[in-house]
Motif scaffolding. Sequence first.
Motif, PDB file in Angstrom:
ATOM      1  N   UNK A  62      17.692  71.651 -51.528  1.00 55.19           N
ATOM      2  CA  UNK A  62      16.395  71.498 -52.180  1.00 55.19           C
ATOM      3  C   UNK A  62      16.378  70.105 -52.788  1.00 55.19           C
ATOM      4  N   UNK A  63      15.443  69.300 -52.291  1.00 53.62           N
ATOM      5  CA  UNK A  63      15.308  67.949 -52.842  1.00 53.62           C
ATOM      6  C   UNK A  63      14.238  67.960 -53.929  1.00 53.62           C
ATOM      7  N   UNK A  64      14.626  67.464 -55.099  1.00 53.82           N
ATOM      8  CA  UNK A  64      13.709  67.380 -56.237  1.00 53.82           C
ATOM      9  C   UNK A  64      13.677  65.934 -56.718  1.00 53.82           C
ATOM     10  N   UNK A  65      12.597  65.573 -57.380  1.00 56.82           N
ATOM     11  CA  UNK A  65      12.495  64.201 -57.889  1.00 56.82           C
ATOM     12  C   UNK A  65      13.598  63.905 -58.909  1.00 56.82           C
ATOM     13  N   UNK A  66      13.855  64.885 -59.777  1.00 51.08           N
ATOM     14  CA  UNK A  66      14.875  64.707 -60.803  1.00 51.08           C
ATOM     15  C   UNK A  66      15.464  66.068 -61.157  1.00 51.08           C
ATOM     16  N   UNK A  67      16.768  66.116 -61.294  1.00 52.54           N
ATOM     17  CA  UNK A  67      17.398  67.368 -61.710  1.00 52.54           C
ATOM     18  C   UNK A  67      17.132  67.605 -63.193  1.00 52.54           C
ATOM     19  N   UNK A  68      16.734  68.806 -63.499  1.00 55.23           N
ATOM     20  CA  UNK A  68      16.558  69.256 -64.878  1.00 55.23           C
ATOM     21  C   UNK A  68      17.387  70.529 -64.973  1.00 55.23           C
ATOM     22  N   UNK A  69      18.644  70.371 -65.381  1.00 52.04           N
ATOM     23  CA  UNK A  69      19.593  71.475 -65.286  1.00 52.04           C
ATOM     24  C   UNK A  69      19.077  72.755 -65.936  1.00 52.04           C
TER      25      UNK A  69
END
Length: 189
Positions: A62-69
């Motif tokens: 899953x590609x996301x703009x930014x990881x937000x744990x």
Amino acid sequence: MPFPDERQQAEVIDYQPQWPTEFARLAGQLSEALDGRSAAIDHVGSTSVAGLPAKDCIDVQIRVESLDEVKDVTLLAALGFRCRPEPWNRSEVSAGVHCRKLVFAPPAGARPCNVHLRESDGQNARYALLFRDFLRADELSRRAWGTFKRRLATSVPDLMAYGQIKAPATDILMAAAESWAADSGWSAV
């Protein structure tokens, strides 16, 4: 590292034609849970390459703009996915670049899979796509990689040891993949 309900042994089997359908089912679940947060959901790893023997475990990127744990773990935990706690499931080195990631196991008793969350512009996201696309395009490398994985799993059935031994061989495979990418004009679109 597997959770107690997961397989502890590396078993490589023939390519299964239902793997793409099983990926599509997982991708649909994940897309809904992420509610538009993903830039893309990719079938990666050996099960994404027709004809390649693999462990019966679907790899999803899953590609996301930014990881937000906190947010990412919460969203996937709502579906029963479990964030793998080991440090190597929080970051990885791809082509010499340290990259963030999160890896999730499926809900207990569900279809074996690994869900990798990576930042869209991360070198590690590109690496996963290049691995897949190179092996799809290069029959000789695909056959050699499949043979290597079968022999390794037979001689080293412990899943952790299998992965540790396979890692340096993957680096060699990816050097060939990088040459192929440069020669063919491939890009991770």
